[in-house]
Scaffold this motif. Structure first.
Motif, short mmCIF file in Angstrom:
data_model
loop_
_atom_site.label_atom_id
_atom_site.label_comp_id
_atom_site.label_asym_id
_atom_site.label_seq_id
_atom_site.Cartn_x
_atom_site.Cartn_y
_atom_site.Cartn_z
N TYR A 253 -2.00 9.58 4.64
CA TYR A 253 -2.10 10.66 5.62
C TYR A 253 -1.15 10.49 6.81
O TYR A 253 -1.05 11.38 7.65
CB TYR A 253 -3.53 10.79 6.14
N ALA A 254 -0.45 9.35 6.91
CA ALA A 254 0.37 9.06 8.09
C ALA A 254 1.45 10.11 8.33
O ALA A 254 1.61 10.62 9.45
CB ALA A 254 1.00 7.68 7.97
N GLU A 255 2.19 10.46 7.28
CA GLU A 255 3.27 11.43 7.45
C GLU A 255 2.74 12.78 7.89
O GLU A 255 3.32 13.44 8.77
CB GLU A 255 4.06 11.58 6.14
N ASP A 256 1.60 13.21 7.32
CA ASP A 256 1.02 14.49 7.71
C ASP A 256 0.55 14.48 9.16
O ASP A 256 0.73 15.47 9.88
CB ASP A 256 -0.16 14.84 6.79
N LEU A 257 -0.03 13.38 9.60
CA LEU A 257 -0.47 13.29 10.99
C LEU A 257 0.72 13.31 11.95
O LEU A 257 0.69 14.00 12.97
CB LEU A 257 -1.29 12.02 11.21
N SER B 241 -10.26 16.05 16.52
CA SER B 241 -11.04 16.97 15.69
C SER B 241 -10.15 18.05 15.09
O SER B 241 -10.33 18.45 13.93
CB SER B 241 -12.17 17.60 16.49
N GLU B 242 -9.16 18.52 15.87
CA GLU B 242 -8.24 19.54 15.34
C GLU B 242 -7.41 18.96 14.19
O GLU B 242 -7.26 19.61 13.15
CB GLU B 242 -7.31 20.02 16.46
N ALA B 243 -6.89 17.76 14.38
CA ALA B 243 -6.07 17.14 13.34
C ALA B 243 -6.90 16.82 12.10
O ALA B 243 -6.46 17.03 10.97
CB ALA B 243 -5.42 15.87 13.88
N ALA B 244 -8.12 16.34 12.32
CA ALA B 244 -8.99 15.99 11.20
C ALA B 244 -9.34 17.21 10.36
O ALA B 244 -9.30 17.16 9.12
CB ALA B 244 -10.27 15.31 11.71
N SER B 245 -9.67 18.34 11.03
CA SER B 245 -10.03 19.55 10.29
C SER B 245 -8.81 20.15 9.60
O SER B 245 -8.91 20.66 8.49
CB SER B 245 -10.67 20.58 11.23
N ARG B 246 -7.67 20.05 10.25
CA ARG B 246 -6.44 20.61 9.68
C ARG B 246 -6.04 19.87 8.40
O ARG B 246 -5.57 20.47 7.44
CB ARG B 246 -5.33 20.49 10.73
N LEU B 247 -6.25 18.52 8.37
CA LEU B 247 -5.84 17.71 7.21
C LEU B 247 -7.00 17.33 6.31
O LEU B 247 -6.81 16.59 5.34
CB LEU B 247 -5.13 16.45 7.70
N ASN B 248 -8.19 17.80 6.64
CA ASN B 248 -9.39 17.49 5.85
C ASN B 248 -9.62 15.97 5.78
O ASN B 248 -9.85 15.41 4.71
CB ASN B 248 -9.28 18.09 4.45
N LEU B 249 -9.54 15.32 6.95
CA LEU B 249 -9.78 13.88 7.06
C LEU B 249 -11.03 13.64 7.90
O LEU B 249 -11.44 14.49 8.68
CB LEU B 249 -8.59 13.19 7.74
N HIS B 250 -11.62 12.46 7.75
CA HIS B 250 -12.76 12.09 8.58
C HIS B 250 -12.27 11.90 10.02
O HIS B 250 -11.22 11.31 10.25
CB HIS B 250 -13.39 10.80 8.06
N ILE B 251 -13.04 12.40 10.97
CA ILE B 251 -12.59 12.35 12.37
C ILE B 251 -12.39 10.93 12.87
O ILE B 251 -11.49 10.66 13.65
CB ILE B 251 -13.55 13.14 13.29
#
Length: 200
Positions: free
Chosen positions: A17-21, A34-44
């Protein structure tokens, strides 16, 4: 950047997930966990840890903001490029390799639980095997030696012989002074394993 910081950065860079973040951070003026987690479907918590560690590495900035009465943090890129520059000389043990250090007198310890294996040319040791523990808990620890270390230990005085200095053994074995750090390193290891004793 020291080695510990580089290790932290490297562990995150290797994540899927590093490149996407980083893409989000490069795209958005600022973003919350929370915005980044929801956008990438990752745990907060995954994203929070990433963002906080990147802030500690001074790659990101953060600011506390309020939504109503509830505070939260927003993050943004502090740098546009990340360079991993590691000074490997800092990894060398903080040893004193001066004459005072190599003047330490040593010899093989009596009844040491060790097996020395000589090279095919029979003029230096290729490895040593140390037995650690007792009875069923006894374990074997094999250490492969560099050629300078093998030559040094080949000339290590026997338990019944007089102590002589590290420097004298190095001279007898024809070891270059540039190899001093690795010689001191193996001496330290073997003192710790009760294979070498010092006259102190």
């Amino acid at each position: 950047m020291d080695f510990k910081q580089a290790a932290i950065l490297g562990s995150y860079i290797s994540k899927d997930y590093a490149e996407d973040l980083f893409r989000l951070l490069a795209t958005y003026k600022s973003i919350s966990a929370s915005e980044a987690a929801s956008r990438l479907n990752l745990h907060i918590k995954t994203v929070q840890d990433f963002l906080e560690d990147m802030r500690k590495l001074e790659i990101l900035n953060k600011e506390e903001v309020y939504e109503g009465k509830r505070p939260y943090f927003r993050y943004w890129l502090k740098v546009k490029q990340i360079s991993m520059d590691i000074d490997l000389t800092l990894l060398c043990q903080d040893e004193d390799f001066s004459d005072s250090r190599i003047s330490l007198k040593i010899r093989e310890k009596k009844n040491a639980k060790v097996k020395f294996t000589t090279s095919r040319s029979n003029d230096y040791l290729s490895n040593i095997v140390i037995w650690v523990g007792e009875g069923r808990d006894r374990k074997e620890r094999k250490i492969n030696l560099s050629i300078p270390q093998g030559k040094f230990l080949f000339h290590l005085p026997f338990p019944s012989a007089d102590y002589i200095t590290i420097k004298e053994i190095m001279n007898k074995a024809g070891i270059d002074v540039l190899n001093t750090p690795e010689i001191v390193d193996i001496v330290n290891v073997l003192v710790e394993f009760d294979v070498i004793e010092t006259n102190t």
